[in-house]
Motif scaffolding. Structure first.
Motif, PDB file in Angstrom:
ATOM      1  N   ARG A   9       0.817  -1.221   0.000  1.00  0.00           N
ATOM      2  CA  ARG A   9       0.000   0.000   0.000  1.00  0.00           C
ATOM      3  C   ARG A   9       0.843   1.260   0.000  1.00  0.00           C
ATOM      4  N   TRP A  13       0.668   5.308  -1.816  1.00  0.00           N
ATOM      5  CA  TRP A  13       0.794   6.570  -1.093  1.00  0.00           C
ATOM      6  C   TRP A  13       1.991   7.387  -1.570  1.00  0.00           C
ATOM      7  N   TRP A  16       1.150   8.848  -4.998  1.00  0.00           N
ATOM      8  CA  TRP A  16       0.148   9.907  -4.845  1.00  0.00           C
ATOM      9  C   TRP A  16       0.793  11.187  -4.294  1.00  0.00           C
ATOM     10  N   MET A 113      -6.597   9.883  -3.553  1.00  0.00           N
ATOM     11  CA  MET A 113      -5.966   9.517  -2.286  1.00  0.00           C
ATOM     12  C   MET A 113      -6.191   8.020  -2.073  1.00  0.00           C
TER      13      MET A 113
END
Length: 124
Positions: A9, A13, A16, A113
């Protein structure tokens, strides 16, 4: 047997945050000092909103249907790049509408997001 490694994950992030901060840095570093002429009042600048609309469709219609992180990552990057295109069009192509397009581009990136990445369950 799949030889692909799971996508953590944190990758979502990092990408982004990098794209969002990149747009903000470019916006603040490159001055918008070109004088605005009467020819800049053309509605042609609205064409720059088209990639942003496609980006929103990718985020809310395509991305939720993707079952794995490996398949979602390229779609995520493509969608964010389309949102970025609106901001860059405002910075480089339509300086008379720079603020509108940069703000729309930033909002387009913010919608990506990666809270959705939690459903993939890859935490390495």
């Amino acid at each position: 047997m799949s030889t692909q490694q799971p996508v953590p994950r944190v990758i979502f992030w990092v990408i982004w945050f990098a794209l969002l901060s990149g747009v903000l840095m470019i916006h603040f570093v490159i001055p918008g000092s070109r004088p605005v002429s009467d020819g800049d009042a053309s509605p042609l600048w609205l064409v720059a909103v088209l990639p942003l609309a496609i980006s929103a469709l990718v985020r809310w219609l395509v991305l939720p249907k993707i079952p794995t992180a490996q398949a979602a990552l390229p779609v995520f990057i493509i969608g964010m790049a389309l949102a970025e295109a609106a901001a860059f069009a405002g910075i480089f192509i339509f300086p008379a509408h720079r603020m509108e397009l940069v703000v729309l581009g930033i909002l387009g990136i913010v919608q990506f997001m990666p809270l959705f990445a939690g459903r993939f369950g890859t935490d390495r």
